[in-house]
Design an enzyme around this catalytic site. Structure first.
Site, PDB file in Angstrom:
ATOM      1  N   GLU A   1       3.993   1.839  -3.080  1.00 13.45           N
ATOM      2  CA  GLU A   1       3.691   2.101  -1.674  1.00 13.45           C
ATOM      3  C   GLU A   1       4.790   3.009  -1.145  1.00 13.45           C
ATOM      4  O   GLU A   1       5.961   2.910  -1.554  1.00 13.45           O
ATOM      5  CB  GLU A   1       3.629   0.809  -0.865  1.00 13.45           C
TER       6      GLU A   1
ATOM      7  N   ASP B   1      -1.911  -4.893  -6.035  1.00 10.97           N
ATOM      8  CA  ASP B   1      -2.739  -3.809  -6.548  1.00 10.97           C
ATOM      9  C   ASP B   1      -2.525  -3.585  -8.036  1.00 10.97           C
ATOM     10  O   ASP B   1      -3.462  -3.238  -8.766  1.00 10.97           O
ATOM     11  CB  ASP B   1      -2.459  -2.520  -5.771  1.00 10.97           C
TER      12      ASP B   1
ATOM     13  N   HIS C   1      -2.899  -3.028   1.402  1.00 11.71           N
ATOM     14  CA  HIS C   1      -2.379  -2.585   0.116  1.00 11.71           C
ATOM     15  C   HIS C   1      -1.028  -3.258  -0.130  1.00 11.71           C
ATOM     16  O   HIS C   1      -0.216  -3.404   0.790  1.00 11.71           O
ATOM     17  CB  HIS C   1      -2.183  -1.065   0.111  1.00 11.71           C
TER      18      HIS C   1
ATOM     19  N   ASP D   1       2.066   0.060  -9.493  1.00  8.21           N
ATOM     20  CA  ASP D   1       1.578   0.687  -8.269  1.00  8.21           C
ATOM     21  C   ASP D   1       2.762   0.848  -7.321  1.00  8.21           C
ATOM     22  O   ASP D   1       3.745   0.090  -7.401  1.00  8.21           O
ATOM     23  CB  ASP D   1       0.482  -0.155  -7.616  1.00  8.21           C
TER      24      ASP D   1
ATOM     25  N   GLU E   1       0.530   5.729  10.311  1.00  7.80           N
ATOM     26  CA  GLU E   1      -0.597   5.843   9.377  1.00  7.80           C
ATOM     27  C   GLU E   1      -0.295   5.107   8.076  1.00  7.80           C
ATOM     28  O   GLU E   1      -1.167   4.440   7.512  1.00  7.80           O
ATOM     29  CB  GLU E   1      -0.887   7.321   9.081  1.00  7.80           C
TER      30      GLU E   1
END
Length: 228
Positions: A9, A155, A150, A7, A52
């Protein structure tokens, strides 16, 4: 079979407009069993972190400012990935960022032929349902109580469990082999019985001596229930 569940980010949604990869987490699984081998890295994106994105993963520009550049650990990451299939949720997104960063390092892209997308698998298996990682964890009883924000490695750990469930659970083969190796290597399942030498069946009747001793023992019991 060795696979890597991973995963990422990022600072946003599109590397072509300036977004960068800031974290990657990878879990090694062999025959759908985590081996405990992982790769994890934070990377300095050399840019600001949109609010965000920070609200999603909690990684600020300040936190990432002293982390290595992706290029400094790119070869280490590629060595860990090897030639294994790569499992990700909405894999096109993760592959897009990974290959963008590799290209920036003048390294070859990871082939999409190695891509396994759990989102596509979930949509096919559960049409009309929610297919987020959270929703799939709930469906399959995967504990995500420690997932507040997250995080790439966390994850990936959750996704590894979901991936196994999406494919029907850990027991992927019942065939027994005669070669040496671990139970996972021989059968694809940690639940399979161990192989051993054939032993003849034990006799299931008492000997005359055992019958005699049993009768003597019964005489020592006062007021047995079977005589009442």
């Amino acid at each position: 079979m060795r696979e890597i569940v991973f995963d990422t980010e990022t600072t946003g949604l599109d590397p072509q407009t300036g977004d960068r990869l800031v974290e990657i987490g990878c879990i090694e699984i062999v025959n759908r069993i985590p081996t405990g081998e992982t790769f994890h890295g934070y990377f300095n994106p050399q840019r600001d972190m949109p609010m965000e994105a920070e609200r999603v993963h909690g990684l600020s520009a300040t936190f990432l400012s002293d982390k290595p550049l992706f290029s400094e650990r790119a070869q280490e990451l590629l060595d860990f990935l090897g030639d294994a299939p790569l499992v990700a949720h909405n894999a096109q997104f993760d592959f897009g960022f990974l290959n963008f960063e590799l290209a920036a390092c003048d390294l070859a892209a990871v082939s999409h032929e190695r891509m396994i997308d759990t989102l596509a698998i979930a949509r096919k298996r559960h049409p009309g349902a929610k297919h987020t990682l959270d929703a799939l964890c709930s469906r399959y009883g995967v504990d995500r109580s420690h997932r507040v924000l997250h995080g790439a490695l966390l994850d990936a750990e959750l996704l590894a469990q979901v991936y196994v469930e999406l494919l029907g659970g850990r027991q992927i083969g019942l065939g027994l082999a005669v070669d040496q190796g671990t139970e996972v290597e021989r059968t694809g399942s940690v639940f399979a019985p161990k192989l051993g030498e054939h032993r003849p069946a034990r006799p299931h009747f008492a000997t005359d001596d055992e019958i005699t001793r049993h009768k003597e023992f019964l005489k020592t019991i006062s007021s047995p229930l079977w005589t009442q």
